[in-house]
Scaffold this motif. Structure first.
Motif, short mmCIF file in Angstrom:
data_model
loop_
_atom_site.label_atom_id
_atom_site.label_comp_id
_atom_site.label_asym_id
_atom_site.label_seq_id
_atom_site.Cartn_x
_atom_site.Cartn_y
_atom_site.Cartn_z
N ARG A 1 0.86 -1.19 0.00
CA ARG A 1 0.00 0.00 0.00
C ARG A 1 0.89 1.23 0.00
NH1 ARG A 1 -1.76 0.62 4.72
NH2 ARG A 1 -0.58 -1.05 5.74
N VAL A 2 0.56 2.23 -0.80
CA VAL A 2 1.42 3.41 -0.90
C VAL A 2 0.57 4.68 -1.08
CG1 VAL A 2 1.69 3.20 -3.41
CG2 VAL A 2 3.45 4.37 -2.07
N ARG A 3 1.05 5.77 -0.50
CA ARG A 3 0.42 7.08 -0.67
C ARG A 3 1.50 8.14 -0.43
NH1 ARG A 3 -3.35 8.22 4.72
NH2 ARG A 3 -1.71 7.88 6.31
N LEU A 4 1.20 9.41 -0.77
CA LEU A 4 2.17 10.47 -0.54
C LEU A 4 1.46 11.78 -0.24
CD1 LEU A 4 3.90 11.82 -3.79
CD2 LEU A 4 1.66 10.73 -3.79
N ARG A 5 2.23 12.73 0.33
CA ARG A 5 1.71 14.06 0.64
C ARG A 5 2.82 15.09 0.40
NH1 ARG A 5 1.32 14.26 7.32
NH2 ARG A 5 3.48 13.63 7.74
N ALA A 6 2.41 16.37 0.29
CA ALA A 6 3.35 17.44 -0.01
C ALA A 6 3.56 18.34 1.20
CB ALA A 6 2.81 18.27 -1.18
N ARG A 7 4.79 18.87 1.33
CA ARG A 7 5.01 19.93 2.31
C ARG A 7 4.60 21.24 1.63
NH1 ARG A 7 7.75 20.64 7.02
NH2 ARG A 7 8.98 18.73 6.86
N LEU A 8 3.63 21.93 2.22
CA LEU A 8 3.04 23.12 1.61
C LEU A 8 3.92 24.35 1.79
CD1 LEU A 8 -0.64 22.51 2.74
CD2 LEU A 8 0.47 21.77 0.64
N PRO A 9 3.67 25.40 0.99
CA PRO A 9 4.47 26.62 1.12
C PRO A 9 4.39 27.27 2.49
CG PRO A 9 3.30 26.61 -0.97
CD PRO A 9 2.77 25.45 -0.18
N ASP A 10 3.34 26.99 3.28
CA ASP A 10 3.26 27.57 4.62
C ASP A 10 4.03 26.74 5.65
OD1 ASP A 10 1.68 25.37 5.13
OD2 ASP A 10 -0.18 26.48 5.44
N GLY A 11 4.73 25.70 5.19
CA GLY A 11 5.57 24.90 6.07
C GLY A 11 4.89 23.68 6.68
N THR A 12 3.59 23.52 6.51
CA THR A 12 2.87 22.37 7.05
C THR A 12 2.75 21.27 5.99
OG1 THR A 12 0.70 23.22 6.41
CG2 THR A 12 1.53 23.87 8.57
#
Length: 324
Positions: free
Chosen positions: A299-310
């Motif tokens: 199982r795989v998924r991903l997320r991004a570090r947003l420009p506001d740092g979160t």
């Protein structure tokens, strides 16, 4: 580009980003209207050789391919349409500069310039290796579901403070002049905890230690769906007797640049992908080694570090079986 590996071994030495380049260069004669002029432009000297320029996104944000920053009549730099701030570097000390910004849409049309703003770089001080003192007594308050107000005590420096940089989660998200000890940060997420710090910079680019943290939580709710990568797919292939997982996704649309992603494999953080400079735009792809065995379910998924740092929301989880 820098990769922070954990258990996985990458296929090659670089993150592969697939960029779409098929867009028109015509500024005139195309159907539709050119984008409007950017508003809210500001320019502030960051050191004796750099100026920090910021602006607001034009209303047609999703249709903006890039922003062009002009120094006088000369184009100084160009940034992706998701980016609304840049440091113009290699300038001369003790010099007055004029800046404007123009937006170019995905059809290639170039909009009119913003209003002109001016900034004067400070005098260069030879052999200055002394950093400013740490900004004191930082404080903050929430100013709505997407904004906060910060303040701090002035730093001391033997040659003078040129600017203050605001960080969130280790990411620089804002900059103000050295005579300013308060600012308002916008474009944040509702219902999100933030930790801000401030660092002072002098004309020689010496940075102070970070201030004490300011912890604030914006009101409201955010389920993360608007900040998750879209169109996420995960497939497998075999090569040279080994199995690999191939990922592809569209970056989330955000008010700024995304430079880092986190990949989770079978419920555990697997690796981080980090760009050292400005990342390219368009659909992204990445492939990593999972071993020689076939028939293993993952199982795989991903997320991004947003420009506001979160961190943004997770993509939908995909499942696959190696060798299938």
């Amino acid at each position: 580009m820098r990769r922070v590996p954990l258990p996985l071994v990458p296929v090659c030495g670089a993150l592969l980003l697939v960029v779409s380049c098929g867009w028109s260069r015509a500024d005139d004669g195309a159907e539709g209207r050119a984008p409007g002029a950017p508003t809210g432009i500001t320019a502030q000297a960051g050191s004796a050789t750099s100026v920090h320029v910021m602006w607001n996104a034009v209303p047609d944000g999703p249709g903006i391919r890039s922003y062009e920053v002009y120094q006088g009549t000369t184009k100084a730099t160009e940034v992706p349409g998701s980016q609304h701030m840049v440091d113009v570097t290699r300038l001369r000390p003790s010099t007055l500069y004029t800046f404007t910004v123009r937006a170019r849409d995905t059809a290639g049309r170039l909009g009119p310039p913003s209003r002109a703003v001016r900034a004067r770089t400070p005098v260069r001080v030879a052999a200055d290796r002394s950093a400013p003192t740490r900004p004191s007594s930082p404080a903050g308050r929430v100013a709505g579901s997407r904004a906060v107000q910060l303040s701090w005590g002035a730093s001391r420096d033997d040659r003078g403070v040129a600017s203050y940089d605001v960080y969130q989660g280790g990411v620089k998200i804002h900059s103000v002049g050295g005579n300013q000890t308060a600012t308002v940060l916008t474009g944040l997420r509702p219902g999100t905890p933030y930790v801000f710090t401030v660092r002072a910079r002098d004309a020689a680019d010496n940075l102070s230690p970070a201030s004490a943290p300011v912890r604030l939580t914006t009101p409201g709710t955010d389920d993360g769906r608007d900040t998750a990568p879209t169109g996420f797919t995960a497939t497998t292939h075999r090569s040279g007797g080994a199995s690999y997982i191939d990922l592809s996704w569209n970056p989330p649309r955000t008010d700024g640049v995304i430079t880092e992603y986190q990949i989770q494999l079978d419920g555990t953080a697997a690796t981080s992908l980090v760009w050292g400079g400005t990342p390219p735009t368009g659909r992204a792809a990445y492939s990593f080694y999972t071993g020689a065995t076939t028939g293993e379910a993952h199982r795989v998924r991903l997320r991004a570090r947003l420009p506001d740092g979160t961190w943004g929301g997770w993509s939908p989880e995909q499942t696959m079986t190696t060798g299938s």
